[in-house]
Write a protein that holds these residues in place. Structure first.
Motif, PDB file in Angstrom:
ATOM      1  N   LEU A 133       0.824  -1.220   0.000  1.00  0.00           N
ATOM      2  CA  LEU A 133       0.000   0.000   0.000  1.00  0.00           C
ATOM      3  C   LEU A 133       0.853   1.263   0.000  1.00  0.00           C
ATOM      4  CD1 LEU A 133      -3.128   0.968   0.740  1.00  0.00           C
ATOM      5  CD2 LEU A 133      -1.964   1.601   2.852  1.00  0.00           C
ATOM      6  N   ALA A 167       0.943   4.552   1.096  1.00  0.00           N
ATOM      7  CA  ALA A 167       0.206   5.425   2.020  1.00  0.00           C
ATOM      8  C   ALA A 167       0.460   6.899   1.716  1.00  0.00           C
ATOM      9  CB  ALA A 167       0.584   5.106   3.459  1.00  0.00           C
ATOM     10  N   PRO A 185     -10.186  12.376   3.052  1.00  0.00           N
ATOM     11  CA  PRO A 185     -11.019  11.272   3.530  1.00  0.00           C
ATOM     12  C   PRO A 185     -10.260  10.294   4.425  1.00  0.00           C
ATOM     13  CG  PRO A 185     -10.798  11.244   1.123  1.00  0.00           C
ATOM     14  CD  PRO A 185      -9.980  12.370   1.615  1.00  0.00           C
ATOM     15  N   ASN A 186     -10.991   9.405   5.099  1.00  0.00           N
ATOM     16  CA  ASN A 186     -10.353   8.356   5.913  1.00  0.00           C
ATOM     17  C   ASN A 186      -9.369   7.581   5.058  1.00  0.00           C
ATOM     18  OD1 ASN A 186     -13.508   8.144   7.292  1.00  0.00           O
ATOM     19  ND2 ASN A 186     -11.731   8.493   8.560  1.00  0.00           N
ATOM     20  N   GLY A 187      -8.208   7.311   5.643  1.00  0.00           N
ATOM     21  CA  GLY A 187      -7.199   6.518   4.931  1.00  0.00           C
ATOM     22  C   GLY A 187      -6.399   7.307   3.913  1.00  0.00           C
ATOM     23  N   ALA A 188      -6.588   8.649   3.874  1.00  0.00           N
ATOM     24  CA  ALA A 188      -5.889   9.476   2.873  1.00  0.00           C
ATOM     25  C   ALA A 188      -4.390   9.580   3.161  1.00  0.00           C
ATOM     26  CB  ALA A 188      -6.502  10.874   2.829  1.00  0.00           C
ATOM     27  N   GLY A 189      -3.996   9.267   4.399  1.00  0.00           N
ATOM     28  CA  GLY A 189      -2.570   9.334   4.742  1.00  0.00           C
ATOM     29  C   GLY A 189      -2.219  10.472   5.688  1.00  0.00           C
ATOM     30  N   LYS A 190      -3.232  11.100   6.281  1.00  0.00           N
ATOM     31  CA  LYS A 190      -3.006  12.277   7.127  1.00  0.00           C
ATOM     32  C   LYS A 190      -2.144  11.932   8.359  1.00  0.00           C
ATOM     33  CE  LYS A 190      -7.456  12.911   7.692  1.00  0.00           C
ATOM     34  NZ  LYS A 190      -7.982  11.728   6.959  1.00  0.00           N
ATOM     35  N   SER A 191      -2.558  10.886   9.085  1.00  0.00           N
ATOM     36  CA  SER A 191      -1.795  10.528  10.295  1.00  0.00           C
ATOM     37  C   SER A 191      -0.414  10.005   9.926  1.00  0.00           C
ATOM     38  CB  SER A 191      -2.552   9.483  11.123  1.00  0.00           C
ATOM     39  OG  SER A 191      -3.746  10.039  11.606  1.00  0.00           O
ATOM     40  N   THR A 192      -0.329   9.298   8.820  1.00  0.00           N
ATOM     41  CA  THR A 192       0.978   8.812   8.351  1.00  0.00           C
ATOM     42  C   THR A 192       1.904   9.998   8.092  1.00  0.00           C
ATOM     43  OG1 THR A 192      -0.112   6.911   7.337  1.00  0.00           O
ATOM     44  CG2 THR A 192       2.122   7.389   6.590  1.00  0.00           C
ATOM     45  N   GLN A 229      -4.622  12.210  18.668  1.00  0.00           N
ATOM     46  CA  GLN A 229      -6.056  12.094  18.382  1.00  0.00           C
ATOM     47  C   GLN A 229      -6.838  11.832  19.680  1.00  0.00           C
ATOM     48  OE1 GLN A 229      -6.392  10.045  14.714  1.00  0.00           O
ATOM     49  NE2 GLN A 229      -8.608   9.871  14.800  1.00  0.00           N
ATOM     50  N   HIS A 271     -11.294  16.521  10.552  1.00  0.00           N
ATOM     51  CA  HIS A 271     -12.417  16.123   9.694  1.00  0.00           C
ATOM     52  C   HIS A 271     -13.539  17.156   9.743  1.00  0.00           C
ATOM     53  CE1 HIS A 271     -11.606  12.153   8.118  1.00  0.00           C
ATOM     54  NE2 HIS A 271     -11.029  11.832   9.254  1.00  0.00           N
TER      55      HIS A 271
HETATM   56  N1  LIG Z   1       1.390   0.882  10.375  1.00  0.00           N
HETATM   57  C1  LIG Z   1       0.656   0.625   9.302  1.00  0.00           C
HETATM   58  N2  LIG Z   1       0.741  -0.559   8.642  1.00  0.00           N
HETATM   59  C2  LIG Z   1       0.026  -0.808   7.543  1.00  0.00           C
HETATM   60  N3  LIG Z   1      -0.837   0.057   6.975  1.00  0.00           N
HETATM   61  C3  LIG Z   1      -0.969   1.255   7.581  1.00  0.00           C
HETATM   62  C4  LIG Z   1      -0.239   1.613   8.762  1.00  0.00           C
HETATM   63  N4  LIG Z   1      -0.576   2.881   9.129  1.00  0.00           N
HETATM   64  C5  LIG Z   1      -1.483   3.295   8.221  1.00  0.00           C
HETATM   65  N5  LIG Z   1      -1.723   2.330   7.298  1.00  0.00           N
HETATM   66  C6  LIG Z   1      -2.601   2.453   6.135  1.00  0.00           C
HETATM   67  O1  LIG Z   1      -2.177   3.599   5.411  1.00  0.00           O
HETATM   68  C7  LIG Z   1      -3.316   4.326   4.904  1.00  0.00           C
HETATM   69  C8  LIG Z   1      -3.283   5.743   5.450  1.00  0.00           C
HETATM   70  O2  LIG Z   1      -3.561   5.675   6.846  1.00  0.00           O
HETATM   71  P1  LIG Z   1      -3.641   6.965   7.769  1.00  0.00           P
HETATM   72  O3  LIG Z   1      -3.864   6.477   9.154  1.00  0.00           O
HETATM   73  O4  LIG Z   1      -2.477   7.812   7.518  1.00  0.00           O
HETATM   74  O5  LIG Z   1      -4.952   7.675   7.202  1.00  0.00           O
HETATM   75  P2  LIG Z   1      -5.727   8.946   7.766  1.00  0.00           P
HETATM   76  O6  LIG Z   1      -5.863   9.907   6.638  1.00  0.00           O
HETATM   77  O7  LIG Z   1      -5.086   9.420   9.002  1.00  0.00           O
HETATM   78  O8  LIG Z   1      -7.157   8.311   8.077  1.00  0.00           O
HETATM   79  P3  LIG Z   1      -8.231   8.680   9.224  1.00  0.00           P
HETATM   80  O9  LIG Z   1      -8.960   9.890   8.718  1.00  0.00           O
HETATM   81  O10 LIG Z   1      -9.106   7.470   9.268  1.00  0.00           O
HETATM   82  O11 LIG Z   1      -7.497   8.917  10.519  1.00  0.00           O
HETATM   83  C9  LIG Z   1      -4.539   3.521   5.320  1.00  0.00           C
HETATM   84  O12 LIG Z   1      -4.911   2.690   4.244  1.00  0.00           O
HETATM   85  C10 LIG Z   1      -4.064   2.711   6.510  1.00  0.00           C
HETATM   86  O13 LIG Z   1      -4.780   1.501   6.624  1.00  0.00           O
END
Ligand SMILES: Nc1ncnc2c1ncn2[C@@H]1O[C@H](COP(=O)(O)OP(=O)(O)OP(=O)(O)O)[C@@H](O)[C@H]1O
Ligand SMILES: [Mg+2]
Length: 251
Positions: free
Chosen positions: A16, A18, A37-44, A85, A207
Motif C-alpha cells: 500500500l 500510504a 477522507p479516511n485513509g488518505a494518509g493524514k496521520s501517516t 487524536q 475532519h
Molecule cells: N502501520 C501501518 N501498517 C500498515 N498500513 C498502515 C499503517 N498505518 C497506516 N496504514 C494504512 O495507510 C493508509 C493511510 O492511513 P492513515 O492512518 O495515515 O490515514 P488517515 O488519513 O489518518 O485516516 P483517518 O482519517 O481514518 O485517521 C490507510 O490505508 C491505513 O490503513
C-alpha cells in the motif's frame, strides 16, 4: 521558504502506497490544515513530521534541519510538539503534575530536565506549569486527578502539556475528534487564543470542516496519499475537486 518543508515524501506499508510524492510547505505563524477522507494518509504524514515514521524517500526539514530519525525528546527540543487524536495524559496524576512531566525527558537512561528557557530547577518547573495552567484558565483544577476531567478539559490539559515546552510548531491530529459541539467550540476558541497570544505555527489534521474553516489560513487536501490541492480556505470551499475527494466518505 516555510518553517516546515516536506519534499518528495513517499511511504509504503507493504503493497500500500500510504504517501505518494508529498510536498508541503508550512509558513511560519500560520495555521495549516490537512484534510482528506479516511485513509488518505493524514496521520501517516503527521508521523513522518515528528520522526515517528521514516519515509521511504524524501525529506522533512524543520527550520532547515531534518527531523528524520530523531528521538521524541530531540523533536521536542527542536521546537515541535504534538497533540494526539486521543488525549495522552496521565490519569492517575494531578493536572499540575501532568504539565510538569514534559519538562523532563528520559535521556541516557535517566530523567533529565529539558532545556526550556529560564527553567533550571524543579521549583521553576512547577512555577512554569502553574503559569501555563493559569494561561489556559485551568489553575483552579490544578490538584484534580486528570482522569476526572471532562473531554474538553483533557484536551485543554494536553494543550498545556505541549505549550509548556514553548514549541514553535504545534501539530494536532483531529483535536476535536469525538467531542460534543460545545467542547469543539471551546477547543476552537482555545486554539484561536493560542494563535493570537503566541508566535506559533500550527499544522492541524481535522475532519470537522467547521473547525478547519474557523482556524486555517491555508489548507492542503490529501487524497490517496497525494496532495490534491493546496489553497486558501475561500478557494477550497468552492473547489469541485475537494468535494470529489470527500465523496468516498459521504457515499
Ligand atoms: N502501520 C501501518 N501498517 C500498515 N498500513 C498502515 C499503517 N498505518 C497506516 N496504514 C494504512 O495507510 C493508509 C493511510 O492511513 P492513515 O492512518 O495515515 O490515514 P488517515 O488519513 O489518518 O485516516 P483517518 O482519517 O481514518 O485517521 C490507510 O490505508 C491505513 O490503513
Ligand atoms: Mg488519522
Amino acid at each position: 521558504m516555510g518553517i516546515l518543508e516536506v519534499k518528495g515524501v513517499n511511504k509504503r506499508f507493504g503493497g500500500l502506497q500510504a504517501l505518494g510524492d508529498v510536498n508541503l510547505s508550512v509558513a511560519e505563524n500560520t495555521v495549516h490544515a490537512i484534510i482528506g477522507p479516511n485513509g488518505a494518509g493524514k496521520s501517516t504524514l503527521l508521523n513522518c513530521l515528528v520522526g515517528k515514521l521514516i519515509p521511504d524517500t524524501g525529506s522533512v526539514m524543520f527550520n532547515g534541519q531534518s527531523v528524520l530519525g530523531r528521538k521524541p525528546f530531540e523533536i521536542n527540543q527542536m521546537g515541535i510538539s504534538r497533540v494526539f487524536q486521543t488525549p495522552e495524559i496521565f490519569g492517575d496524576l494531578t493536572v499540575l503534575e501532568n504539565v510538569m512531566i514534559p519538562c523532563f525527558a528520559k535521556r541516557d537512561g535517566a530523567f533529565r530536565m529539558h532545556a526550556i528557557e529560564g527553567v533550571q530547577n524543579e521549583r521553576q518547573i512547577m512555577e512554569k506549569a502553574l503559569a501555563m495552567l493559569d494561561d489556559l484558565n485551568m489553575a483552579d483544577k490544578r490538584n484534580m486527578h486528570s482522569a476526572s476531567l471532562s473531554r474538553g478539559d483533557k484536551r485543554r490539559l494536553e494543550m498545556a502539556m505541549c505549550l509548556v515546552q514553548e514549541p514553535q510548531l504545534l501539530l494536532l491530529d483531529e483535536p476535536t475528534a469525538g467531542m460534543a459541539r460545545a467542547d469543539t467550540n471551546n477547543t476552537i476558541d482555545l486554539l484561536k487564543e493560542i494563535k493570537e497570544k503566541r508566535d506559533i505555527t500550527m499544522c492541524i489534521i481535522e475532519h470537522d470542516m467547521h473547525v478547519v474553516f474557523s482556524l486555517a489560513d491555508r489548507i492542503t487536501v490529501l487524497a490517496q496519499g497525494t496532495p490534491l490541492v493546496e489553497d486558501s480556505p475561500e478557494n477550497i470551499k468552492g473547489n469541485p475537486k475537494v468535494r470529489e475527494a470527500y465523496l468516498g466518505e459521504t457515499a
